[in-house]
Design a protein around this motif. Structure first.
Motif, mmCIF file in Angstrom:
data_model
loop_
_atom_site.group_PDB
_atom_site.id
_atom_site.type_symbol
_atom_site.label_atom_id
_atom_site.label_comp_id
_atom_site.label_asym_id
_atom_site.label_seq_id
_atom_site.Cartn_x
_atom_site.Cartn_y
_atom_site.Cartn_z
ATOM 1 N N ILE A 343 30.991 -19.267 -11.610
ATOM 2 C CA ILE A 343 30.812 -17.951 -11.012
ATOM 3 C C ILE A 343 31.234 -16.843 -11.964
ATOM 4 N N ASP A 344 32.037 -17.172 -12.955
ATOM 5 C CA ASP A 344 32.463 -16.179 -13.944
ATOM 6 C C ASP A 344 31.500 -16.078 -15.114
ATOM 7 N N GLN A 345 30.479 -16.933 -15.131
ATOM 8 C CA GLN A 345 29.443 -16.840 -16.162
ATOM 9 C C GLN A 345 28.447 -15.758 -15.747
ATOM 10 N N ASN A 350 24.527 -13.442 -11.746
ATOM 11 C CA ASN A 350 23.261 -12.764 -11.451
ATOM 12 C C ASN A 350 22.440 -13.581 -10.446
ATOM 13 N N VAL A 351 22.369 -14.888 -10.689
ATOM 14 C CA VAL A 351 21.588 -15.759 -9.803
ATOM 15 C C VAL A 351 22.156 -15.753 -8.384
ATOM 16 N N VAL A 352 23.458 -16.001 -8.262
ATOM 17 C CA VAL A 352 24.059 -16.113 -6.935
ATOM 18 C C VAL A 352 24.044 -14.760 -6.219
ATOM 19 N N ALA A 353 24.250 -13.681 -6.944
ATOM 20 C CA ALA A 353 24.185 -12.357 -6.323
ATOM 21 C C ALA A 353 22.777 -12.073 -5.809
ATOM 22 N N ASP A 354 21.774 -12.461 -6.573
ATOM 23 C CA ASP A 354 20.388 -12.262 -6.151
ATOM 24 C C ASP A 354 20.087 -13.074 -4.890
ATOM 25 N N LEU A 355 20.572 -14.309 -4.849
ATOM 26 C CA LEU A 355 20.415 -15.131 -3.648
ATOM 27 C C LEU A 355 21.132 -14.485 -2.459
ATOM 28 N N ALA A 541 11.694 -14.157 -10.730
ATOM 29 C CA ALA A 541 12.588 -15.265 -10.412
ATOM 30 C C ALA A 541 13.918 -14.720 -9.887
ATOM 31 N N PHE A 542 14.625 -15.547 -9.104
ATOM 32 C CA PHE A 542 15.984 -15.181 -8.724
ATOM 33 C C PHE A 542 16.853 -15.164 -9.977
ATOM 34 N N GLY A 543 17.820 -14.238 -10.002
ATOM 35 C CA GLY A 543 18.694 -14.132 -11.169
ATOM 36 C C GLY A 543 18.202 -13.167 -12.211
#
Length: 563
Positions: A343-345, A350-355, A541-543
């Motif tokens: 999660i710190d990468q 970006n991916v998880v926030a977009d989801l 794409a997500f992210g």
């Protein structure tokens, strides 16, 4: 027993295969499936804040170890068809794993089936949807009979004399499985038989025949259905061709005198997902049925049921996405790579926030649909018009986003997510279902056009809802103006728009979601949605959120620290 470390090539000791790996995420359960800020805000906003305590209680139950095990077992052990008993007598019964019954019993008891129709309280249907969103963290298959039992009530009311007999049992909070005389049971479940082999969604080509018996309103059915889910239900709404045209009928599995109604199950479908739910091909041969609504007006009658089931399709996909997000978020908070937790990468954030943004947009949309359904039942004309078009839009768009969303969430877990025991493959197989059932994407897109052509007020209701955020975001204002122009052009010549109707419905969905988030969410979430979905300041794409997006604020809202 002492485990001796093996020497690695660099001389440091390593654990042998099978030893504890500290770089694995701990089990997620138990967790609170109702720990969803966006959902709880929408619950209060849409008039059902009085039920928050129950929603939270159901959420804790859904995320518990026991309920999660029920979900896994119900999917692992498929239902089994038993056509005859030991003596060769035809019984056509489906047997389920005990976990299925635990899930069903809980869902019925918590008012997710027909119970809201018996509650004379504003927000009852909103509260039901919210409880369904958190209970959806278990498994989706048992939601099919729960949904149909909920949805059958408004259609059955087209036959008041039948509703007087069956509605009190359909709205019961008691799960009473087993085929017995309906009047002797404490609660009933309902199903639906619309499609046939030759027609699918084109139900007007149905060939099942309804023959009058001479008794008013009573017919016998002769034919077959191609896809009838939950065949163990007590009663079904079925479409058949009567002398007056395509009509809707109530078919009980057990007749009032206790005799079995002919309902022969040819086989259960071997489906991609939704394994816990039995979907069948029944044959009807002299099956007794009671007319519901006007003869020849079967589609108009059963559409009241479909409006409710389509809401639950959107709700089901929303719950699925939230569950996938929670699983992915849990993993990336604990898994380390290249010296940091995932999660710190930056790219993973970006991916998880977009989801998270997508999940909240689906939640806001679904709960708004539930609010419209609730207020429409109370006679609000504006909400009736909004519900008419927005339910078809939401069913189309939210269910379309599910497969890509679950695939991306599964990828967050890497190889671990591709393994059955992670639970992610089950979510992935489930994801396409809601887009197909209750009308595929094309059917719903065309339904939006039908609404625009036959009910001019629906476009105004949609634009009014979107316009409630007017002036709050320039990107939304521009999108709303484009949509208004496109709707005006489309309604002027609907025959020219069919080829690109999906594009128009997607535009409606995104603009409406943006309006809901701008009005009701945080600036970080609204900005991320408008920039990536309306302004296209990113990829498809997500992210691919823009670097200016506040991912930290988004993740703090979507995935709060349980401590």
């Amino acid at each position: 027993m002492t485990i001796t470390p093996y020497p690695a090539a660099d001389g440091h000791a390593t654990a042998p295969t099978g030893a504890e790996d500290v770089n694995q995420a701990p089990p997620l359960a138990p967790y609170d499936a109702s720990a969803d800020v966006a959902l709880l805000e929408a619950l209060n906003r849409e008039g059902a804040g009085w039920n928050e305590a129950d929603v939270r209680r159901v959420g804790q139950l859904a995320g518990g170890v026991e309920a999660q095990q029920w979900a896994e077992d119900a999917n692992r052990f498929d239902p089994e068809l038993r056509t005859v008993d030991r003596y060769g007598n035809r019984v056509d019964e489906v047997e389920f794993h005990p976990s299925w019954h635990h899930l069903m019993r809980t869902a019925v008891a918590e008012g997710m089936a027909g119970a809201p129709w018996a509650e004379d309280r504003a927000g009852a249907h909103v509260a039901r949807t919210a409880r369904g969103l958190v209970w959806g963290h278990t498994e989706a298959g048992h939601g099919c009979p729960i949904t149909m039992t909920y949805a059958v009530v408004p259609a059955l009311r087209h036959a008041p004399e039948l509703a007087a007999v069956y509605e009190p049992l359909l709205t019961s909070r008691i799960y009473d499985p087993g085929l017995r005389t309906p009047s002797t049971k404490r609660g009933l479940l309902a199903g639906m038989g619309m499609t046939e082999r030759q027609g699918g969604s084109d139900v007007r080509t149905n060939s099942t025949v309804a023959r009058p018996t001479g008794e008013p309103g009573v017919f016998t059915l002769h034919g077959a259905k191609w896809f009838t889910s939950a065949p163990m239900c007590d009663v079904f709404l079925v479409l058949a061709q009567s002398p007056g045209g395509l009509s809707c009928f109530l078919v009980p599995r057990i007749l009032p005198d206790g005799a079995r109604n002919p309902f022969r199950i040819v086989r259960l479908k071997d489906k991609l997902g939704n394994r816990s739910n039995a979907s069948s091909e029944p044959e009807l041969d002299g099956t007794v049925a009671w007319l519901v609504g006007e003869e020849g007006r079967g589609v108009r009658t059963i559409i009241d049921m479909v409006s409710c089931t389509r809401l639950d399709c959107a709700s089901g996909s929303t719950a699925l996405m939230r569950k996938a997000l929670v699983e992915a978020g849990h993993h990336v908070k604990h898994r380390r790579a290249f010296g940091r937790t995932l999660i710190d990468q930056p790219l993973m954030r970006n991916v998880v926030a977009d989801l998270a943004v997508e999940s909240e947009a689906a939640t806001a949309f679904t709960m708004r649909l539930a609010g419209a359904a609730d207020r429409a039942q109370q006679g609000d004309g504006q909400e009736q018009a909004f519900r008419r078009i927005a339910t078809a839009i939401g069913k189309y768009w939210i269910t379309k986003r599910g497969p890509a969303f679950t695939a991306e969430a599964m990828e967050c877990l890497g190889g671990n997510g591709y393994v059955e025991e992670s639970g992610m493959p089950r979510l992935y197989r489930e994801a396409p279902l809601n887009s197909i059932w209750e009308g595929s994407g094309n059917v719903n897109a065309l339904d939006v056009l039908r609404a625009l052509g036959r009910e001019p007020g629906v476009a105004d209701a949609l634009l009014h809802e979107i316009g409630l955020a007017s002036g709050a975001d320039r990107r939304l204002d521009a999108a709303a103006e484009r949509l208004g122009n496109d709707l005006a052009a489309a309604t002027a010549d609907l025959s020219s728009i069919e080829f690109r109707s999906r594009q128009l419905v997607e535009q409606m969905a995104l603009t409406l979601q943006a309006s809901l988030l701008v009005r009701h969410s945080t600036p970080a979430v609204a900005d991320a949605f408008c920039s990536s979905r309306l302004d296209r300041q990113g990829g498809l794409a997500f992210g691919t959120l823009d670097a200016s997006v506040d991912t930290e604020a988004i993740l703090e809202r979507a995935l709060p620290d349980p401590s």
